[in-house]
Design a protein around this motif. Sequence first.
Motif, PDB file in Angstrom:
ATOM      1  N   SER A  71      48.600  23.782   7.272  1.00  0.00           N
ATOM      2  CA  SER A  71      49.085  24.609   8.384  1.00  0.00           C
ATOM      3  C   SER A  71      48.845  26.079   8.030  1.00  0.00           C
ATOM      4  O   SER A  71      48.568  26.395   6.871  1.00  0.00           O
ATOM      5  N   SER A  72      48.984  26.956   9.022  1.00  0.00           N
ATOM      6  CA  SER A  72      48.813  28.395   8.750  1.00  0.00           C
ATOM      7  C   SER A  72      49.749  28.892   7.658  1.00  0.00           C
ATOM      8  O   SER A  72      49.325  29.629   6.769  1.00  0.00           O
ATOM      9  N   PRO A  73      51.068  28.515   7.709  1.00  0.00           N
ATOM     10  CA  PRO A  73      51.940  28.989   6.631  1.00  0.00           C
ATOM     11  C   PRO A  73      51.490  28.480   5.256  1.00  0.00           C
ATOM     12  O   PRO A  73      51.636  29.193   4.262  1.00  0.00           O
ATOM     13  N   GLU A  74      50.919  27.275   5.207  1.00  0.00           N
ATOM     14  CA  GLU A  74      50.445  26.768   3.909  1.00  0.00           C
ATOM     15  C   GLU A  74      49.231  27.560   3.407  1.00  0.00           C
ATOM     16  O   GLU A  74      49.119  27.848   2.215  1.00  0.00           O
ATOM     17  N   ASN A 119      48.652  30.607   4.136  1.00  0.00           N
ATOM     18  CA  ASN A 119      49.240  31.878   3.735  1.00  0.00           C
ATOM     19  C   ASN A 119      49.858  31.771   2.335  1.00  0.00           C
ATOM     20  O   ASN A 119      49.677  32.651   1.483  1.00  0.00           O
ATOM     21  N   GLU A 120      50.528  30.669   2.093  1.00  0.00           N
ATOM     22  CA  GLU A 120      51.143  30.447   0.784  1.00  0.00           C
ATOM     23  C   GLU A 120      50.078  30.368  -0.317  1.00  0.00           C
ATOM     24  O   GLU A 120      50.243  30.937  -1.406  1.00  0.00           O
TER      25      GLU A 120
END
Length: 284
Positions: free
Chosen positions: A214-217, A219-220
């Motif tokens: 996902s986008s947050p992943e 980003n992480e």
Amino acid sequence: LSHLDAQMVEQIMGESMHNFKNVAWEDIAGLESAKSTFLEAIILPLRRPDLFTGVRCPPRGVLLFGPPGTGKTLIAKSIASQAKAKFFSINPSTLTSKWVGEAEKLVKTLFAVAVAHQPSIIFIDEVDSLLSKRSGNENESTLRLKNEFLIHLDGAATNDEHQILVIGATNRPQELDEAVRRRFVRRLYVPLPTKEARQQIIEKILAQVKHSLSSPEINELAELTDGYSGADVDSLCRYASMAPLRSLTNSQMEVIQPHQLPAVTMEDFKKALKVISKSVSPED
Ligand code: ATP
């Protein structure tokens, strides 16, 4: 051309064409200030030499310095693609090992070939290893090689007719011979990628495989790779992308179709992070 000369030209042309594919500006993540400097100082003048004359004459020697794997070679290739210039890439280890005693002649031939194919870009990776500080214990042939280079760098700089750009790259600019460093009028620092640049590199590679991040992943991941060079991030993504293949049994490997491969997961990246760590230490 003598037999030896012909062999050298062949080697120079061979090395230059080897692996050369066009690199677009967009393929290089981050490095905004280096890119804009290059556009004005190098690419536009190579495209419109008639506008950039006299005091507007562009620099003929550019030094890219910074940690390994940060995109120095990519920048040089991209400039060659955009300027529609011939790209000659010279690796000092071949210069000095394969042509022991002839390296000086190879340099002469290299510049002659570059002039014949101008506009040309001569890219010298690890320029410090070729043109290091005079250490006092150098042999005659290294000194001659260095002097030959200086002559041609000066020639490229003073001859308005010649559209030759010499780009040197180094991880250790302090090792560079002072006289050589002065010839590289423009010096540009190529830093480690920022978080945004790392994210761009990751996204670009992930776009080529089926994945479930996902986008947050993503980003992480960009955050977790703090201190990684572009080349390290690239290796990390390639390693993680192999995970679906690694999970197959021998018999599955025989029959599976590419579209049936499972998606690359964040878990695969977490494992990859344990194997592929950053290669650059703060002293580099
Ligand atoms: P070296 O000093 O070791 O020669 P370099 O600075 O010339 O390294 P490159 O050869 O340009 O580094 O980069 C190696 C690889 O790392 C590239 O082929 C690319 O896949 C990736 N890479 C490095 N920096 C970037 C970047 N800014 N954007 C996208 N990819 C990058």
